[in-house]
Scaffold this motif. Structure first.
Motif, PDB file in Angstrom:
ATOM      1  N   LEU A 190       1.397  -8.260  -0.671  1.00 12.92           N
ATOM      2  CA  LEU A 190       0.822  -7.884   0.617  1.00 12.92           C
ATOM      3  C   LEU A 190       0.163  -9.067   1.316  1.00 12.92           C
ATOM      4  O   LEU A 190       0.056  -9.084   2.545  1.00 12.92           O
ATOM      5  N   ASP A 193       3.174 -10.307   3.049  1.00 10.19           N
ATOM      6  CA  ASP A 193       3.626  -9.385   4.104  1.00 10.19           C
ATOM      7  C   ASP A 193       2.698  -8.176   4.128  1.00 10.19           C
ATOM      8  O   ASP A 193       2.931  -7.184   3.431  1.00 10.19           O
ATOM      9  N   ASN A 195       2.408  -5.828   6.052  1.00  7.86           N
ATOM     10  CA  ASN A 195       3.019  -4.607   6.573  1.00  7.86           C
ATOM     11  C   ASN A 195       4.199  -4.144   5.727  1.00  7.86           C
ATOM     12  O   ASN A 195       5.092  -3.441   6.218  1.00  7.86           O
ATOM     13  N   ASN A 196       4.200  -4.498   4.461  1.00  9.63           N
ATOM     14  CA  ASN A 196       5.293  -4.102   3.580  1.00  9.63           C
ATOM     15  C   ASN A 196       5.021  -2.693   3.045  1.00  9.63           C
ATOM     16  O   ASN A 196       4.132  -2.482   2.217  1.00  9.63           O
ATOM     17  N   ALA A 197       5.792  -1.725   3.525  1.00  3.67           N
ATOM     18  CA  ALA A 197       5.538  -0.324   3.167  1.00  3.67           C
ATOM     19  C   ALA A 197       5.748  -0.065   1.679  1.00  3.67           C
ATOM     20  O   ALA A 197       5.024   0.734   1.080  1.00  3.67           O
ATOM     21  N   ARG A 222      -1.582   3.987   5.661  1.00  5.04           N
ATOM     22  CA  ARG A 222      -1.116   2.725   6.241  1.00  5.04           C
ATOM     23  C   ARG A 222       0.394   2.576   6.043  1.00  5.04           C
ATOM     24  O   ARG A 222       1.122   2.154   6.945  1.00  5.04           O
ATOM     25  N   SER A 223       0.859   2.953   4.869  1.00 11.19           N
ATOM     26  CA  SER A 223       2.288   2.872   4.590  1.00 11.19           C
ATOM     27  C   SER A 223       3.083   3.776   5.524  1.00 11.19           C
ATOM     28  O   SER A 223       4.142   3.401   6.040  1.00 11.19           O
ATOM     29  N   GLU A 225       2.223   4.707   8.470  1.00  7.47           N
ATOM     30  CA  GLU A 225       2.221   4.146   9.821  1.00  7.47           C
ATOM     31  C   GLU A 225       3.392   3.192  10.009  1.00  7.47           C
ATOM     32  O   GLU A 225       3.964   3.087  11.094  1.00  7.47           O
ATOM     33  N   ILE A 226       3.732   2.492   8.938  1.00 10.02           N
ATOM     34  CA  ILE A 226       4.804   1.498   9.001  1.00 10.02           C
ATOM     35  C   ILE A 226       6.168   2.161   8.830  1.00 10.02           C
ATOM     36  O   ILE A 226       7.144   1.805   9.495  1.00 10.02           O
ATOM     37  N   ASN A 227       6.242   3.116   7.915  1.00  7.45           N
ATOM     38  CA  ASN A 227       7.496   3.824   7.644  1.00  7.45           C
ATOM     39  C   ASN A 227       7.179   5.296   7.433  1.00  7.45           C
ATOM     40  O   ASN A 227       6.732   5.699   6.367  1.00  7.45           O
ATOM     41  N   ASN A 253      -6.352  -6.207  10.596  1.00  5.06           N
ATOM     42  CA  ASN A 253      -5.503  -7.367  10.360  1.00  5.06           C
ATOM     43  C   ASN A 253      -6.270  -8.518   9.733  1.00  5.06           C
ATOM     44  O   ASN A 253      -5.677  -9.441   9.196  1.00  5.06           O
ATOM     45  N   ASN A 262      -3.825  -0.818   2.630  1.00  8.58           N
ATOM     46  CA  ASN A 262      -2.400  -1.023   2.926  1.00  8.58           C
ATOM     47  C   ASN A 262      -1.492  -0.557   1.785  1.00  8.58           C
ATOM     48  O   ASN A 262      -0.298  -0.584   1.921  1.00  8.58           O
TER      49      ASN A 262
END
Length: 269
Positions: A190, A193, A195-197, A222-223, A225-227, A253, A262
């Motif tokens: 993380l 990245d 934003n790695n779901a 959070r996951s 939100e990304i996927n 961020n 995250n």
């Protein structure tokens, strides 16, 4: 790797305790065993009849594999390799098919051949993530866990900015009962990245299993939100919310190494 069966919520001091986190394959990716031809093969520019024929053969092999017809799938993958010997996907697909059949039907020769093919795949594409995963699983399943760790560690050294390498190493740590090492490795992924779901889901599940439901819930959210296409994660979030898990502020961020918000649960590696 499977968690114990989920038990009903236990009541304590007038509050409902969240049921135990069920296993959902957090580290998983679509088509764990077979490289999806329509995704991987179409990304590269196709040139010439051989490439087109190889793509069609891989697609047909994937269809047969998904139907459980591993023998005929292997034939199609062999034909795909003959049409385009330079493409790593044909070697990976054939290795995966033999790996599956060898495991299901206890055929050691199939597993030996699968190992050779995984290595041939990596010779042609040293960054083939699915192939690293397949070979690591094979090594671990055949009692060579140290070799699996060396393989994934070498991948990390070769591709230090690729979070997938660390996610797969975290999976192996978890499967060998080293959850703290898995968490630390997912944090590293993380950091590369945020934003790695997959990494978020995996970390969330580990925290969920350890009883840190508030942080797990933040990771899951959070996951999602990304996927948002993670039904198992969404179901777990609903369970935790219903049980009254305390709210956790969303991760910003600028959170540095504090990546709890995250992390994702054990949904799919």
């Amino acid at each position: 790797m499977h968690d114990p069966p989920t038990r009903g919520p236990a009541k304590a001091a007038g509050k409902t305790r969240p049921p135990k986190c069920e296993a959902f394959d957090v580290y998983a990716q679509p088509q764990r065993w077979i490289a999806p031809a329509t995704a991987a093969l179409l990304l590269a520019a196709l040139s010439g009849c051989n490439n087109l024929n190889s793509q069609a053969l891989n697609s047909e092999g994937v269809r047969l594999y998904q139907q459980g017809n591993y023998q005929q799938a292997s034939v199609r993958f062999q034909e795909a390799i003959a049409n385009d010997p330079a493409s790593a996907n044909g070697y990976y697909n054939l290795a995966a098919s033999l790996h599956k059949a060898g495991t299901m039907y206890n055929r050691p020769n199939d597993l030996t051949q699968a190992e050779v093919l995984y290595n041939q795949c990596l010779e042609r594409d040293p960054s083939h993530a699915e192939c690293y995963r397949g070979l690591a699983v094979l090594l671990s399943e055949t009692g060579r866990q140290e070799d699996a760790f060396r393989l994934l560690s070498a991948w990390i050294q070769q591709s230090p900015t690729d979070p997938s390498a660390r996610i797969e190493l975290a999976r192996l740590y978890e499967e060998t009962s080293r959850p703290e090492d898995a968490k630390a490795t997912l944090v590293e992924a993380l950091n590369i990245d945020p934003n790695n779901a997959r990494a978020l889901t995996a970390l969330g599940r580990l925290r969920d299993q350890s009883g840190d439901h508030a942080q797990a819930l933040a990771n899951y959210n959070r996951s999602l939100e990304i996927n948002r296409f993670q039904p198992d994660v969404a179901a777990r979030v609903a369970t935790l919310n219903a049980a009254g898990s305390p709210a956790v502020p969303p991760m910003t961020n600028n959170s540095g190494t504090r990546l709890g918000a995250n992390w994702q649960p054990s949904v799919k590696y």
